[in-house]
Write an enzyme that holds these catalytic residues in place. Structure first.
Site, PDB file in Angstrom:
ATOM      1  N   ASP A   1       0.858  -1.199   0.000  1.00  0.00           N
ATOM      2  CA  ASP A   1       0.000   0.000   0.000  1.00  0.00           C
ATOM      3  C   ASP A   1       0.886   1.238   0.000  1.00  0.00           C
ATOM      4  O   ASP A   1       2.094   1.158   0.203  1.00  0.00           O
ATOM      5  CB  ASP A   1      -0.912  -0.020   1.240  1.00  0.00           C
ATOM      6  CG  ASP A   1      -2.209   0.748   0.999  1.00  0.00           C
ATOM      7  OD1 ASP A   1      -2.334   1.416  -0.050  1.00  0.00           O
ATOM      8  OD2 ASP A   1      -3.101   0.684   1.866  1.00  0.00           O
TER       9      ASP A   1
ATOM     10  N   HIS B   1      -9.284  -1.976  -8.843  1.00  0.00           N
ATOM     11  CA  HIS B   1      -9.362  -0.924  -7.815  1.00  0.00           C
ATOM     12  C   HIS B   1      -8.548   0.321  -8.183  1.00  0.00           C
ATOM     13  O   HIS B   1      -9.047   1.442  -8.091  1.00  0.00           O
ATOM     14  CB  HIS B   1      -8.891  -1.504  -6.478  1.00  0.00           C
ATOM     15  CG  HIS B   1      -8.831  -0.520  -5.358  1.00  0.00           C
ATOM     16  ND1 HIS B   1      -9.924   0.225  -4.955  1.00  0.00           N
ATOM     17  CD2 HIS B   1      -7.802  -0.131  -4.547  1.00  0.00           C
ATOM     18  CE1 HIS B   1      -9.569   1.006  -3.939  1.00  0.00           C
ATOM     19  NE2 HIS B   1      -8.294   0.817  -3.678  1.00  0.00           N
TER      20      HIS B   1
END
Ligand code: N7H
Length: 483
Positions: free
Chosen positions: A184, A331
């Site tokens: 991330d 995403h």
């Protein structure tokens, strides 16, 4: 640091989590209600405001860490922000109102965002009015809790803690990865006036390669924002009262991630669809677990690419017009369509956010082979100057919108009908919790001909608490809010 015509940012004024991110292995989220306004203001002035970590400090710490490869000290981070009710408590009921989304709050937005209703959120979080939140960060848990305790001792009974939770980065090799296992914090907007250009001559509008520089007014009040017709030019500053200068809006969402359920589903569906389970999971995200983007590594992971910040954002979607490398619904393609030819790139740049979340909860245990027993997930935090045009737009107009990105057709030979990308499989939410779909989970790279759909009966990311905050500047704290 600023170059050319870059704006000069008041780094000593902007709180440190907004543009750079507080350095954190652990982050204590202390949601509080103000019980005694004069006592709260006095304690804030005497003990707290001077301790708040600014962007200047966060930036210096980052540089130091980059140079030495590790931190030189156990850095303490402290930021504070307030909800609409908190501002009313501090400024009185006649205070000027800020934007509609902020004033209505996250609970009111939940219907339009297809969120689970607030009645299902954590009952402790909704048990009382939240006026503000402190973020206390540091390298170790006891270091953070000790500093939180000092803070709470200073505030004494001027506040009541409504909800408190510790976020923690994942251990060892999973550090930096969220609970589904993906790296991330890979793609963040570059900030004009702050982010250094790695190649100023050839890429004057990028920080690292592929990291577009965005005018700071998209994230902090008082500076020019983006021009919605030209991705490079500055636009007008977000309209704001002068005391909002150097402040930002923060969106908080506590998102539970059902990891065993996600992993089981991926394996089952990969078998049914006749594809590789790691490739399937990556097509849902748009990156491999290592962070390598599908646009640059369409069929197999490339660990060196994933961890190289000079390379792992250096791609656009214009080179993938038929979603062969990366599905339209993935995403990262939904939440930042970059230069997608069916979008206006300048417009896309007005919907960027700076993300600063941290995981919460333990690692998956051996007793959790198929079903979550102990909750875990992401304390999602993002910064912007328009909650409507940035966080809410991404969630509702892109992630939840089955027609986004629109205007696509199948390649010749597979029918000429329009493509419906369907939901962002990670964060997309359906209005009545009905099953969601995603187009083209099976790879057609480089020239396949398979039409496929992934049907997802249940979500794996479940909202359990949310709130909107204003993050004031240091001067606004001293001269407006605590007077
Ligand atoms: Fe996402 N994930 O693990 O799948 N996110 N996200 N996100 N997200 C990103 O670039 C994830 C959430 C954005 O510029 C990556 O840092 C999970 C919300 C945006 O290319 C991964 C959750 C919103 C980007 C994840 C979650 C966003 C992004 C790739 C919830 C906004 C950058 C690594 C539990 C509404 C896109 C990276 C770009 C990236 C995941 C939430 C937005 C791996 C698990 C709520 C703008």
């Amino acid at each position: 640091m600023p170059q050319n015509n870059d704006p000069v940012l008041d780094l000593h004024e902007i709180q440190g989590d907004v543009l750079i991110g507080l350095q954190k292995n652990f982050e204590d989220f202390i949601f509080f209600k103000i019980l005694n306004v004069p006592a709260f203001k006095a304690a804030m002035k005497q003990h707290v405001i001077g301790q708040i970590t600014t962007t200047h400090e966060a930036h210096d710490r980052d540089q130091e860490r980059k140079m030495r490869g590790k931190a030189t000290a156990p850095w303490l981070g402290l930021n504070v922000s307030f909800t609409k009710d908190g501002l009313t408590k501090l400024l009185g009921p006649d205070r000027a109102k800020l934007s509609a989304s902020f004033e209505n709050g996250a609970e009111a937005a939940s219907l339009a965002l297809n969120d689970p209703p607030p009645s299902t959120w954590l009952s402790t979080f909704t048990s009382d009015t939240v006026h503000g939140v402190f973020f206390v960060t540091g390298p170790e848990e006891t270091f953070v809790t000790n500093h939180s305790q000092v803070l709470l001792d200073h505030l004494s009974d001027s506040v009541k803690v409504v909800y408190r939770e510790m976020g923690n980065v994942r251990p060892d090799a999973e550090k930096g990865h969220e609970h589904f296992g993906f790296l991330d914090g890979v793609s963040q907007p570059g900030i004009r006036g702050l982010t250094q250009r790695s190649n100023p001559k050839l890429e004057p509008n990028q920080g690292l390669s592929g990291q577009d520089l965005i005018w700071p007014g998209e994230f902090v009040f008082g500076y020019p924002g983006q021009d919605s017709n030209d991705p490079v030019k500055k636009g007008p500053p977000a309209m704001a009262e002068s005391w909002l200068r150097n402040g930002s809006f923060m969106v908080f969402r506590r998102l539970v991630q059902l990891v065993p359920e996600f992993n089981t589903f991926i394996k089952e569906q990969a078998d049914i669809l006749g594809t590789d389970s790691e490739l399937l999971a990556s097509r849902m995200v748009g990156r491999w677990r290592s962070g390598a983007p599908l646009l640059l590594a369409p069929l197999q992971d490339n660990i060196a690419l994933g961890k190289d910040p000079a390379l792992n954002n250096d791609f656009e979607y214009g080179s993938d017009p038929l979603q062969r490398a990366c599905p339209y619904a993935a995403h990262i393609r939904k939440t930042n369509p970059r230069d997608d030819p069916n979008q206006n790139k300048a417009g896309v740049q007005t919907h960027r956010i700076i993300r600063a979340g941290i995981p919460f909860g333990p690692e998956v245990g051996q007793d959790e082979a198929t079903v979550t027993v102990r909750p875990r997930g992401l304390m999602f935090v993002c910064y912007q100057t328009s909650i409507e045009q940035q966080f809410e737009f991404i969630q509702s107009t892109w992630a939840n919108n089955i027609d986004f990105v629109g205007g696509k057709t199948r390649p010749p030979g597979r029918g000429r009908g329009a493509v419906t990308p369907h939901f962002d499989p990670i964060i997309g939410q359906a209005s009545a919790r009905e099953p969601r779909s995603m187009d083209e989970p099976v790879s057609n790279y480089p020239a396949g001909d398979t039409t496929s759909t992934l049907v997802m009966p249940n979500p794996w990311v479940v909202l359990t608490a949310a709130a909107y905050f204003f993050v004031p500047s240091i001067t606004a704290l001293r001269e407006v809010l605590m007077t």
